[in-house]
Design a protein around this motif. Structure first.
Motif, PDB file in Angstrom:
ATOM      1  N   PHE A 122     -45.800  25.410   4.167  1.00 40.10           N
ATOM      2  CA  PHE A 122     -46.979  26.744   3.492  1.00 40.10           C
ATOM      3  C   PHE A 122     -46.901  27.165   4.522  1.00 40.10           C
ATOM      4  CE2 PHE A 122     -49.548  23.155   5.120  1.00 40.10           C
ATOM      5  CZ  PHE A 122     -50.086  22.937   6.211  1.00 40.10           C
ATOM      6  N   SER A 123     -45.867  27.205   5.977  1.00 44.79           N
ATOM      7  CA  SER A 123     -45.613  27.930   7.069  1.00 44.79           C
ATOM      8  C   SER A 123     -45.380  29.180   6.112  1.00 44.79           C
ATOM      9  CB  SER A 123     -45.083  27.472   7.709  1.00 44.79           C
ATOM     10  OG  SER A 123     -44.417  28.519   9.359  1.00 44.79           O
ATOM     11  N   THR A 124     -45.659  30.579   7.117  1.00 46.64           N
ATOM     12  CA  THR A 124     -46.111  31.731   6.542  1.00 46.64           C
ATOM     13  C   THR A 124     -44.147  32.522   7.203  1.00 46.64           C
ATOM     14  OG1 THR A 124     -47.348  32.726   8.070  1.00 46.64           O
ATOM     15  CG2 THR A 124     -47.993  32.078   5.773  1.00 46.64           C
ATOM     16  N   SER A 125     -43.537  31.568   8.506  1.00 47.87           N
ATOM     17  CA  SER A 125     -42.629  31.880   9.083  1.00 47.87           C
ATOM     18  C   SER A 125     -41.459  32.247   9.037  1.00 47.87           C
ATOM     19  CB  SER A 125     -42.812  31.346  10.357  1.00 47.87           C
ATOM     20  OG  SER A 125     -42.370  29.516  10.006  1.00 47.87           O
ATOM     21  N   ILE A 126     -41.318  31.638   7.543  1.00 50.28           N
ATOM     22  CA  ILE A 126     -40.113  31.632   5.991  1.00 50.28           C
ATOM     23  C   ILE A 126     -40.559  32.762   5.759  1.00 50.28           C
ATOM     24  CG2 ILE A 126     -39.458  31.073   4.055  1.00 50.28           C
ATOM     25  CD1 ILE A 126     -39.183  29.102   6.330  1.00 50.28           C
ATOM     26  N   SER A 127     -41.418  33.717   5.375  1.00 47.68           N
ATOM     27  CA  SER A 127     -42.243  34.637   4.463  1.00 47.68           C
ATOM     28  C   SER A 127     -41.133  36.214   5.729  1.00 47.68           C
ATOM     29  CB  SER A 127     -43.401  34.812   4.126  1.00 47.68           C
ATOM     30  OG  SER A 127     -44.036  35.133   4.925  1.00 47.68           O
ATOM     31  N   HIS A 128     -41.121  35.425   6.377  1.00 50.58           N
ATOM     32  CA  HIS A 128     -41.271  36.717   7.667  1.00 50.58           C
ATOM     33  C   HIS A 128     -39.657  36.883   8.233  1.00 50.58           C
ATOM     34  CE1 HIS A 128     -45.273  37.393   7.934  1.00 50.58           C
ATOM     35  NE2 HIS A 128     -45.536  36.571   8.729  1.00 50.58           N
ATOM     36  N   GLY A 170     -42.865  22.999  16.000  1.00 46.91           N
ATOM     37  CA  GLY A 170     -42.170  22.577  14.932  1.00 46.91           C
ATOM     38  C   GLY A 170     -41.909  24.517  14.336  1.00 46.91           C
ATOM     39  N   SER A 171     -42.284  25.378  14.444  1.00 51.42           N
ATOM     40  CA  SER A 171     -42.633  26.421  13.563  1.00 51.42           C
ATOM     41  C   SER A 171     -42.981  27.463  14.983  1.00 51.42           C
ATOM     42  CB  SER A 171     -44.112  27.088  12.974  1.00 51.42           C
ATOM     43  OG  SER A 171     -44.082  27.725  12.160  1.00 51.42           O
ATOM     44  N   HIS A 172     -43.069  27.715  15.956  1.00 57.90           N
ATOM     45  CA  HIS A 172     -43.076  27.911  16.604  1.00 57.90           C
ATOM     46  C   HIS A 172     -41.460  27.785  17.250  1.00 57.90           C
ATOM     47  CE1 HIS A 172     -43.179  30.207  20.292  1.00 57.90           C
ATOM     48  NE2 HIS A 172     -43.201  29.096  21.276  1.00 57.90           N
ATOM     49  N   CYS A 173     -41.115  26.559  17.550  1.00 58.42           N
ATOM     50  CA  CYS A 173     -39.026  26.943  17.353  1.00 58.42           C
ATOM     51  C   CYS A 173     -38.452  27.377  16.859  1.00 58.42           C
ATOM     52  CB  CYS A 173     -38.843  25.433  18.275  1.00 58.42           C
ATOM     53  SG  CYS A 173     -39.365  24.386  19.220  1.00 58.42           S
ATOM     54  N   PHE A 174     -38.899  27.366  15.737  1.00 55.16           N
ATOM     55  CA  PHE A 174     -37.830  27.995  14.075  1.00 55.16           C
ATOM     56  C   PHE A 174     -38.236  28.993  14.689  1.00 55.16           C
ATOM     57  CE2 PHE A 174     -38.606  30.395  10.342  1.00 55.16           C
ATOM     58  CZ  PHE A 174     -37.520  30.048   9.803  1.00 55.16           C
ATOM     59  N   GLU A 182     -34.660  34.741  16.214  1.00 56.85           N
ATOM     60  CA  GLU A 182     -34.925  35.733  16.398  1.00 56.85           C
ATOM     61  C   GLU A 182     -33.551  35.666  17.529  1.00 56.85           C
ATOM     62  OE1 GLU A 182     -38.553  36.005  18.567  1.00 56.85           O
ATOM     63  OE2 GLU A 182     -39.913  36.470  16.754  1.00 56.85           O
ATOM     64  N   ARG A 183     -33.453  33.941  17.777  1.00 53.83           N
ATOM     65  CA  ARG A 183     -31.814  34.029  19.333  1.00 53.83           C
ATOM     66  C   ARG A 183     -30.500  34.127  18.113  1.00 53.83           C
ATOM     67  NH1 ARG A 183     -31.044  31.679  23.988  1.00 53.83           N
ATOM     68  NH2 ARG A 183     -29.034  32.537  24.691  1.00 53.83           N
ATOM     69  N   GLY A 184     -30.692  33.877  16.589  1.00 55.22           N
ATOM     70  CA  GLY A 184     -29.363  34.062  16.059  1.00 55.22           C
ATOM     71  C   GLY A 184     -29.688  32.690  15.336  1.00 55.22           C
ATOM     72  N   LEU A 185     -30.109  31.888  16.026  1.00 60.89           N
ATOM     73  CA  LEU A 185     -29.716  30.137  15.356  1.00 60.89           C
ATOM     74  C   LEU A 185     -29.371  29.862  14.200  1.00 60.89           C
ATOM     75  CD1 LEU A 185     -29.601  26.983  17.479  1.00 60.89           C
ATOM     76  CD2 LEU A 185     -31.831  27.102  17.228  1.00 60.89           C
ATOM     77  N   GLY A 186     -28.607  28.724  13.925  1.00 61.30           N
ATOM     78  CA  GLY A 186     -28.235  28.705  12.496  1.00 61.30           C
ATOM     79  C   GLY A 186     -28.959  26.452  12.030  1.00 61.30           C
ATOM     80  N   TYR A 187     -29.784  27.206  12.004  1.00 63.25           N
ATOM     81  CA  TYR A 187     -30.566  25.404  10.686  1.00 63.25           C
ATOM     82  C   TYR A 187     -29.609  25.080   9.548  1.00 63.25           C
ATOM     83  CZ  TYR A 187     -34.045  27.163  13.816  1.00 63.25           C
ATOM     84  OH  TYR A 187     -35.291  27.208  15.352  1.00 63.25           O
ATOM     85  N   SER A 188     -29.478  23.443  10.646  1.00 63.64           N
ATOM     86  CA  SER A 188     -29.792  22.956   8.644  1.00 63.64           C
ATOM     87  C   SER A 188     -30.446  21.981   8.212  1.00 63.64           C
ATOM     88  CB  SER A 188     -28.710  21.440   9.257  1.00 63.64           C
ATOM     89  OG  SER A 188     -29.337  21.004   9.919  1.00 63.64           O
ATOM     90  N   ALA A 189     -31.684  21.783   8.817  1.00 65.16           N
ATOM     91  CA  ALA A 189     -32.567  21.558   8.334  1.00 65.16           C
ATOM     92  C   ALA A 189     -33.732  21.633   9.264  1.00 65.16           C
ATOM     93  CB  ALA A 189     -32.875  20.394   7.778  1.00 65.16           C
ATOM     94  N   CYS A 190     -35.251  21.514   9.208  1.00 64.86           N
ATOM     95  CA  CYS A 190     -36.376  21.633  10.443  1.00 64.86           C
ATOM     96  C   CYS A 190     -37.375  20.735   9.299  1.00 64.86           C
ATOM     97  CB  CYS A 190     -36.907  23.048  10.569  1.00 64.86           C
ATOM     98  SG  CYS A 190     -38.680  22.826  11.557  1.00 64.86           S
ATOM     99  N   ILE A 191     -37.410  19.633  10.154  1.00 65.28           N
ATOM    100  CA  ILE A 191     -38.850  18.616   9.406  1.00 65.28           C
ATOM    101  C   ILE A 191     -40.038  18.521  10.640  1.00 65.28           C
ATOM    102  CG2 ILE A 191     -39.574  16.315   8.672  1.00 65.28           C
ATOM    103  CD1 ILE A 191     -36.176  16.164   8.709  1.00 65.28           C
TER     104      ILE A 191
END
Length: 309
Positions: A153-159, A177-181, A186-195
């Protein structure tokens, strides 16, 4: 290593579900029970999506089920976003349905005192007795960027949706976790997953590290942690990542001597003994970051090095 490998494999239905149910689904796409439902529908999740709300006929355009047990299709993962007073019966119904993993947004457990602790112990019993894995409670959820499972339910995804990449992020704190995501995005880091693991009634940060260490889409593991309930499992997870040549970067908070004596008398626990953590990190070549920015910077560097071969 067998135990941690087997444990990690039980997380696969959570990260790669064929069907997802939202228990306590809201028609309001801005509420806790409504945000993930909107994400699943709008951002490309291809599996079954089921809304469970006994007070409505439809939720965000989907038919509403009175109970998760009324759903006919397979439900590998369910999100629990119900009030604390309904949590136990909801978890029991999910287990009865055969749900393999329950992502528990619901708060009001050990973090509030003795009554909540008793409820959390019951959740732990449900996990042990039925084999249903439970993430949380009191967690922000998780995402798998590759298959568009945004169970949060993190709103960071919608941004801004995560860029698909090779870094797996694990955090005991949802806010961190949301802050690091966001920092990584913003840095252009690509994620496989975030838990995010919350209260860790069942699924631990160690198991998540082990899962990512065996995930073909993950080359680098970034982690935020405050403590560890099972020191042996944590060491096994780091050893697995080391053996699989996957760099691990960890921000472990709490550089103090509190708990050193307790850890020395109970070798299965690493809680509070900061110098023990340092020794374990050194043993398995995990880098300890001091800040969130450093965590993301090093993960970014490792990500590029892994991609370049």
């Amino acid at each position: 290593m067998t135990d941690i490998l087997a444990s990690a494999q039980t997380l696969k239905p959570m990260l790669e579900p064929r069907g997802i149910a939202v228990l306590g689904a809201s028609d309001d796409p801005t509420k806790i029970g409504g945000v993930p439902l909107r994400y699943f529908r709008e951002y490309g999740y291809a599996g079954g999506i089921y809304a469970v709300n006994p007070t409505r006929d439809t939720v965000q355009g989907l038919p509403a089920y009175k109970s998760v047990t009324d759903i006919e299709g397979p439900v590998d993962m369910a999100i629990m976003a119900v009030p604390a007073r309904l949590a136990i019966e909801t978890a029991e119904a999910a287990a009865e349905k055969g749900v393999k993993a329950l992502c528990t947004f619901t708060s009001g457990f050990a973090e509030i005192g003795e009554e909540g602790q008793r409820a959390q112990e019951r959740l732990a019993e449900i996990a042990r007795d039925t084999g249903m894995r439970i993430l949380g409670p009191n967690c922000l959820g998780y995402f798998n960027a590759r298959n568009h499972v945004y169970a949060t339910f993190s709103t960071s995804i919608s941004h801004g949706l995560p860029k698909v990449g090779n870094v797996g992020l694990v955090s005991q704190s949802g806010a961190f976790g949301s802050h690091c995501f966001v920092l990584g995005r913003e840095r252009g880091l690509g994620y496989s997953a975030c838990i995010t693991t919350g209260n860790e009634v069942d699924i631990s940060v160690a198991e998540c590290i082990a899962y990512l260490a065996t995930d073909d889409n993950t080359d680098v593991i970034a982690c935020y942690m405050e403590g560890c309930q099972d020191g042996e499992m944590f060491k096994q997870a780091l050893a697995l990542a080391y053996e699989n040549k996957k760099p691990v970067v960890i921000q472990k908070v709490g550089r103090s001597a509190v708990g050193t004596e307790a850890a020395a008398s109970h070798t299965a626990s690493l809680t509070g003994a900061d110098q023990v953590f340092d020794a374990v990190f050194e043993r398995y070549n995990a880098f300890r970051a001091d800040t969130a920015s450093e965590l993301i910077d090093i993960a970014y560097m490792c990500s590029g090095m892994c991609r370049s071969g």
